[in-house]
Write an enzyme that holds these catalytic residues in place. Structure first.
Site, PDB file in Angstrom:
ATOM      1  N   SER A  82       0.859  -1.183   0.000  1.00 49.46           N
ATOM      2  CA  SER A  82       0.000   0.000   0.000  1.00 49.46           C
ATOM      3  C   SER A  82       0.900   1.239   0.000  1.00 49.46           C
ATOM      4  O   SER A  82       2.119   1.131  -0.106  1.00 49.46           O
ATOM      5  CB  SER A  82      -0.924  -0.026   1.202  1.00 49.46           C
ATOM      6  OG  SER A  82      -0.157  -0.112   2.355  1.00 49.46           O
ATOM      7  N   GLU A 113      -0.888  11.554  -9.881  1.00 44.93           N
ATOM      8  CA  GLU A 113      -2.012  10.790 -10.428  1.00 44.93           C
ATOM      9  C   GLU A 113      -3.182  10.911  -9.479  1.00 44.93           C
ATOM     10  O   GLU A 113      -2.982  11.149  -8.287  1.00 44.93           O
ATOM     11  CB  GLU A 113      -1.646   9.295 -10.500  1.00 44.93           C
ATOM     12  CG  GLU A 113      -0.538   8.996 -11.455  1.00 44.93           C
ATOM     13  CD  GLU A 113       0.023   7.597 -11.249  1.00 44.93           C
ATOM     14  OE1 GLU A 113      -0.649   6.757 -10.615  1.00 44.93           O
ATOM     15  OE2 GLU A 113       1.139   7.363 -11.717  1.00 44.93           O
ATOM     16  N   LYS A 115      -5.940   9.382  -7.126  1.00 44.84           N
ATOM     17  CA  LYS A 115      -6.013   8.138  -6.358  1.00 44.84           C
ATOM     18  C   LYS A 115      -7.427   7.605  -6.510  1.00 44.84           C
ATOM     19  O   LYS A 115      -8.385   8.173  -5.989  1.00 44.84           O
ATOM     20  CB  LYS A 115      -5.686   8.385  -4.888  1.00 44.84           C
ATOM     21  CG  LYS A 115      -5.633   7.108  -4.088  1.00 44.84           C
ATOM     22  CD  LYS A 115      -5.033   7.360  -2.722  1.00 44.84           C
ATOM     23  CE  LYS A 115      -4.820   6.082  -1.939  1.00 44.84           C
ATOM     24  NZ  LYS A 115      -5.966   5.234  -1.816  1.00 44.84           N
ATOM     25  N   GLU A 173      -7.015  -0.093 -10.684  1.00 45.11           N
ATOM     26  CA  GLU A 173      -8.202  -0.097  -9.851  1.00 45.11           C
ATOM     27  C   GLU A 173      -9.417  -0.461 -10.689  1.00 45.11           C
ATOM     28  O   GLU A 173      -9.590   0.059 -11.794  1.00 45.11           O
ATOM     29  CB  GLU A 173      -8.358   1.341  -9.316  1.00 45.11           C
ATOM     30  CG  GLU A 173      -8.883   1.449  -7.945  1.00 45.11           C
ATOM     31  CD  GLU A 173      -7.882   1.097  -6.849  1.00 45.11           C
ATOM     32  OE1 GLU A 173      -6.713   0.755  -7.143  1.00 45.11           O
ATOM     33  OE2 GLU A 173      -8.305   1.145  -5.692  1.00 45.11           O
ATOM     34  N   LYS A 288       4.347  10.174  -7.232  1.00 42.73           N
ATOM     35  CA  LYS A 288       5.403   9.168  -7.413  1.00 42.73           C
ATOM     36  C   LYS A 288       6.650   9.810  -8.013  1.00 42.73           C
ATOM     37  O   LYS A 288       6.526  10.712  -8.843  1.00 42.73           O
ATOM     38  CB  LYS A 288       4.929   8.077  -8.379  1.00 42.73           C
ATOM     39  CG  LYS A 288       3.683   7.346  -7.936  1.00 42.73           C
ATOM     40  CD  LYS A 288       3.172   6.389  -9.005  1.00 42.73           C
ATOM     41  CE  LYS A 288       1.893   5.730  -8.500  1.00 42.73           C
ATOM     42  NZ  LYS A 288       1.211   4.943  -9.537  1.00 42.73           N
ATOM     43  N   LYS A 312      -4.343  12.379   0.857  1.00 41.93           N
ATOM     44  CA  LYS A 312      -5.772  12.095   0.969  1.00 41.93           C
ATOM     45  C   LYS A 312      -6.556  13.396   1.045  1.00 41.93           C
ATOM     46  O   LYS A 312      -6.221  14.280   1.845  1.00 41.93           O
ATOM     47  CB  LYS A 312      -6.058  11.272   2.234  1.00 41.93           C
ATOM     48  CG  LYS A 312      -5.477   9.873   2.210  1.00 41.93           C
ATOM     49  CD  LYS A 312      -6.168   9.035   1.169  1.00 41.93           C
ATOM     50  CE  LYS A 312      -6.604   7.685   1.566  1.00 41.93           C
ATOM     51  NZ  LYS A 312      -6.929   7.183   2.735  1.00 41.93           N
ATOM     52  N   CYS A 406     -22.797  -2.257  34.140  1.00 41.66           N
ATOM     53  CA  CYS A 406     -22.663  -2.992  32.883  1.00 41.66           C
ATOM     54  C   CYS A 406     -24.010  -3.014  32.159  1.00 41.66           C
ATOM     55  O   CYS A 406     -25.034  -3.317  32.758  1.00 41.66           O
ATOM     56  CB  CYS A 406     -22.180  -4.413  33.173  1.00 41.66           C
ATOM     57  SG  CYS A 406     -22.068  -5.410  31.676  1.00 41.66           S
ATOM     58  N   CYS A 411     -25.904  -8.963  33.595  1.00 41.44           N
ATOM     59  CA  CYS A 411     -24.687  -8.706  34.369  1.00 41.44           C
ATOM     60  C   CYS A 411     -24.913  -7.541  35.347  1.00 41.44           C
ATOM     61  O   CYS A 411     -24.997  -7.738  36.544  1.00 41.44           O
ATOM     62  CB  CYS A 411     -23.526  -8.425  33.431  1.00 41.44           C
ATOM     63  SG  CYS A 411     -21.995  -8.076  34.269  1.00 41.44           S
ATOM     64  N   CYS A 426     -16.042  -3.642  32.756  1.00 38.51           N
ATOM     65  CA  CYS A 426     -16.935  -4.431  33.597  1.00 38.51           C
ATOM     66  C   CYS A 426     -16.050  -5.507  34.215  1.00 38.51           C
ATOM     67  O   CYS A 426     -15.454  -6.306  33.492  1.00 38.51           O
ATOM     68  CB  CYS A 426     -18.031  -5.069  32.753  1.00 38.51           C
ATOM     69  SG  CYS A 426     -18.876  -6.362  33.663  1.00 38.51           S
TER      70      CYS A 426
END
Ligand code: IVH
Length: 839
Positions: A82, A113, A115, A173, A288, A312, A406, A411, A426
């Site tokens: 990745s 490029e 993504k 892709e 790249k 991103k 809990c 319980c 718990c």
């Protein structure tokens, strides 16, 4: 025509049609009408049939077939790695600086490029023909999906020109274009079927479909962006991509060479907004280094190339309403709060829940019920609440307060929070059902006992029926055949609804009222008509669409006219919703106040409710009565009621064959080595590696039980926190009893003695293995081999290292260090030859 001429014609047509495909799907410049194309395709089909020509890469093969495809697992020749991610200009500048420093100049180009946000694929071509298409899988091995990929029109089956390498891989892709996706969803909506979440998952799901003719109809697209092979034509990655376009591949035209990082920033800025005009989903920009020579110098880290990075785009933030907060208890007892939201669309998916992580986060956000909150979906699957809009808060809104007890009805133990830890726990670890179930799931998991056949649902069912109370009872399963075979599971196969997911499917709701038609009729009508049409259907339509007699159709028609209150609930759902919260039903049909209905819903009244639906006992009119009677406490405290009702739930029963498989798995698990048994016990902080190290050092459970903290921390990588946790585990009488029972069952609690080590050829030698050996599997096998022969494998070079076994692209630092301290460096082949190891 002579057959020779026909064969020539076949070749001609194949080439001509492939060229038209390329112009249409890759260049988007068709030069022939659809009609003429179809005529030529038909001619080719006819000729191929006549001469029994079966060429998997002929344009006629794009339509796929109904034959079920098997997905063989294939090991990638080059691992599918990745990319590391960057979210800011700063991080990109760091990336640029790092590269300049390693290669010693700023005189090089980047390629920018888009993504693409799809499903990655690796295509292998030999002599210009597609031979294999493999999904990413775990990066080392993937699924062979060639048959399905052949149906994707933009993937060339035979390459154009003649300057392509004999053997190469090209990666990219697989995507479903937005318009195809939207059309698919519109059709589903019309048919009243659940909608698909987003194009990415749909593309991935489509690639794995068994029937390739359905894949063909899904109109997937493929963008390629990475060539691998020994003999690529150019040094420049960009230049190779342009070549690949000539060979027939779809290469994004929005790929750009950049002279420096500022040009990269400009590219990113442009696409941050322009990407919304593209036909497919993108989630960032990949940068790249262009020169492959430089790429080789830069090499790879364990997970990703040093010569590339993914920027991103910022996550989309959307506001919605916080409806309630529920709490989940995990295997270790940690309690996680989850926000239940008014469903919203974010980044192509419908989001209904978000993680709140812990009490501090709730307090910091100063969360109130009904708050308007901002939800973001970043790289992670589970969305986050990132903020609250206090201006929109109702002054009487109730503050969200972390629970003190809990949440598990059986319980209810007071929660604790350890000093310095963010999570609440718990402490009732041996009595709290989700903790016990979680521990059992961990115990049977692949890395522990690998008990095939004993899945989450089966375990949960056996637990609910009191047939397994803890891990050791699993070994009693073979003795309980009578009670287990035929036991009904709680899973609802038709709609994938699991008990505990708290929505009622619309078909069930329509089925629960007295006088309802068969479930299959309801389902079939729901498939044909929209929810609103259902209540106004005439007898004729019902008759025709179900292919039934008139009187039955009349009854069904009357039924839909009669259930006015159910209709109200159904019409409240939008067309893409196919289930409803029980509280809405309780409120609308049962006439119970909204608050009380929500309370009932939260307290798992759903078990009870659904069981009633299954029994088909309830008349519409008696909803109110029924729920008034089902007083919360009675329900929660009376296990008999609960279990009695649960008995009626299932459809899926444990079959004899499943049972036999489980028993077989149980027998096999008795051979599982001690380190995996120890890991399976689920001691806090004792993961796989820790378990291995403890077993290597202490050899038996008895010895480990008596080991002191001081002795444990002597072991490499075992710190105080782990040692403490192991000690505490063995101080608990219940755990000792459990181990006792597992010993009687025949599990391994002693390290298996390896052959006496003194006469093993690698005894006393320490190895470091580094670089690329073609695949992770090969590298891991090499390490195992060394250990098998008495050698030690270490991750870093020190003066104790004897050999460095270097694969391709071994880190230059390691090689240098080995040289300086006099460690012998060998390739895998040299090493095997030197020690006479046959693979
Ligand atoms: S290059 C060795 N280029 O993003 C790295 N990947 O996190 C090879 N992706 O698994 C990948 N668009 O599925 C590359 N233009 C692009 C890409 C791209 C999307 C995906 C790919 C990869 C993931 C990396």
């Amino acid at each position: 025509m002579s057959s020779e001429q026909d064969i020539k014609r076949i070749k001609e047509l194949q080439a001509e049609l492939a060229e038209h495909n390329y112009k249409y799907y890759v260049l988007a410049q068709p030069s022939i009408s659809d009609f003429d194309f179809d005529m030529k395709l038909k001619e080719l089909e006819r000729l191929e049939k006549q001469y029994k020509i079966n060429d998997p890469n002929s344009p006629t093969q794009r339509v796929g077939s109904d034959l079920s495809t098997d997905f063989r697992q294939v090991t990638h020749k080059y691992n599918m790695l990745s990319l590391s991610n960057a979210y800011s200009q700063e991080e990109l500048k760091d990336f640029d600086n790092r590269i300049q420093k390693i290669i010693g100049t700023d005189d090089f180009d980047y390629v920018c490029e888009l993504k693409f946000d799809g499903s990655s694929i690796s295509l292998t071509y030999e002599n210009g023909e597609l031979v294999r298409a493999v999904t990413r899988g775990d990066g080392v091995k993937g699924d062979d999906v060639t048959t399905n990929v052949r149906t994707i029109q933009s993937v060339p089956l035979k390459l154009r020109g003649n300057d392509y390498p004999e053997n190469f891989e090209i990666r990219g892709e697989i995507l479903m274009p937005f318009d195809v996706f939207n059309k698919l969803n519109a059709d589903l909506e019309k048919a009243g079927e659940p909608l698909l979440a987003n194009p990415r998952n749909t593309a991935a799901g489509t690639l794995k479909m068994k029937n390739s003719s359905v894949v063909a109809s899904r109109q997937l697209d493929a963008y390629l962006y990475y060539l691998l092979g020994e003999k690529l034509p150019e040094d420049g990655h960009y230049q190779n991509l342009q070549k690949a376009r000539e060979w027939g591949f779809k290469i994004s035209e929005h790929t750009q060479l950049c002279k420096n990082i500022d040009e990269v920033f400009a590219f990113i800025e442009k696409w941050d907004s322009e990407r919304f005009n593209l036909p497919v989903a993108t989630d960032g920009v990949v940068i790249k280094v262009n020169s492959r020579k430089l790429q080789n110098n830069l090499g790879f880290t364990a997970k990703s190339p040093r010569w590339a990075i993914a920027y991103k785009f910022k996550a989309e933030s959307v506001s919605t309403i916080l409806k309630s907060v529920s709490y989940q208890v995990g295997r270790t007892g940690a309690v996680t709060p989850v926000a239940n939201l008014e469903p919203v669309h974010i980044a192509g998916t419908i989001v209904k829940r978000a993680s709140l992580h812990n009490a501090d986060i709730i307090n910091n956000l100063d969360l109130h019920l009904d708050d308007t909150v901002f939800v973001e979906k970043g790289g992670e699957i589970i969305p986050k609440i990132t903020g609250v809009d206090p201006a929109k808060r109702n002054p009487n809104a109730q503050r969200v307060k972390f629970i003190e007890f809990c949440p598990e009805p059986e319980c209810k133990t007071r929660l604790i929070r350890k000093e310095g830890e963010a999570a609440h726990y718990c402490p009732n670890e041996d009595g709290c059902p989700p903790q016990i179930k979680g521990k059992m799931e961990h115990f049977v998991s692949r890395k522990a006992m690998d008990l095939e056949g004993l899945g989450k649902e089966t375990l949960s069912l056996l637990f609910d029926k009191h047939l397994v109370k803890d891990v050791s009872d699993i070994y009693n399963i073979p003795n309980n055949e009578d009670q287990i075979v035929g036991l009904e599971s709680l899973k609802e196969p038709e709609n994938g609804l699991l008990l505990g997911e708290n929505r009622i499917p619309v078909d069930r709701l329509l089925f629960c009222v007295k006088g309802a038609p068969a479930l299959k009729h309801i389902q079939s009508l729901l498939e044909t008509y929209s929810k609103s049409q259902l209540f106004d259907l005439d007898t004729e339509s019902i008759k025709n669409s179900l292919n039934i007699k008139t009187d039955l159709a009349e009854n069904i028609q009357k039924y839909f006219k009669k259930i006015q209150r159910v209709k109200r609930v159904v019409l409240k759902m939008s067309e893409n919703e196919n289930s409803v919260f029980p509280s809405v039903v309780l409120n609308e049909i049962g006439g119970i106040s909204k608050e009380k209905a929500e309370l009932l819903e939260e307290k798992y009244i759903y078990y009870y409710f659904i069981s009633q639906l299954k029994q088909k006992e309830i008349e519409e009119i008696s909803f109110l009565d029924f729920f008034e009677k089902a007083r919360l406490n009675d329900f929660l405290n009376d296990k008999n009621i609960q279990h009695q009702k649960l008995n009626h739930l299932g459809k899926n029963s444990i079959q004899q064959k499943t049972f036999d498989n489980i028993v077989q798995g149980i027998e096999k698990s008795k051979e599982v080595p001690f380190e995996r048994v120890l890991y399976g016990l689920g001691i806090r902080f004792a993961g796989e590696t820790v378990a291995k190290k403890l077993v290597k050092e202490f050899k038996s459970i008895e010895r480990l039980q008596t080991a002191t903290i001081e002795e444990m921390v002597e072991v490499e990588d075992i710190g105080e926190r782990i040692a403490e946790s192991v000690k505490v585990y063995f101080q608990n009488e219940k755990h000792l009893q459990l181990i006792g029972k597992l010993k009687i069952a025949g599990l391994q609690f002693e390290a298996q003695e390896k052959e006496s080590s003194s006469d093993q050829i690698l005894n006393g030698l320490t190895f470091v293995v580094t670089g690329n050996f073609g695949s992770k599997v090969i590298r891991e096998n090499l390490k195992l081999k060394i250990e098998e022969l008495g050698g030690k494998v270490s991750s870093s070079i020190s003066k104790n290292t004897d050999y460095l076994i270097a694969g391709e692209k071994a880190g230059p630092e390691k090689l240098k260090k080995a040289e300086t301290i006099g460690v012998k460096v060998r390739t895998k082949d040299q090493f095997e030859e030197e020690f006479n190891i046959n693979q």
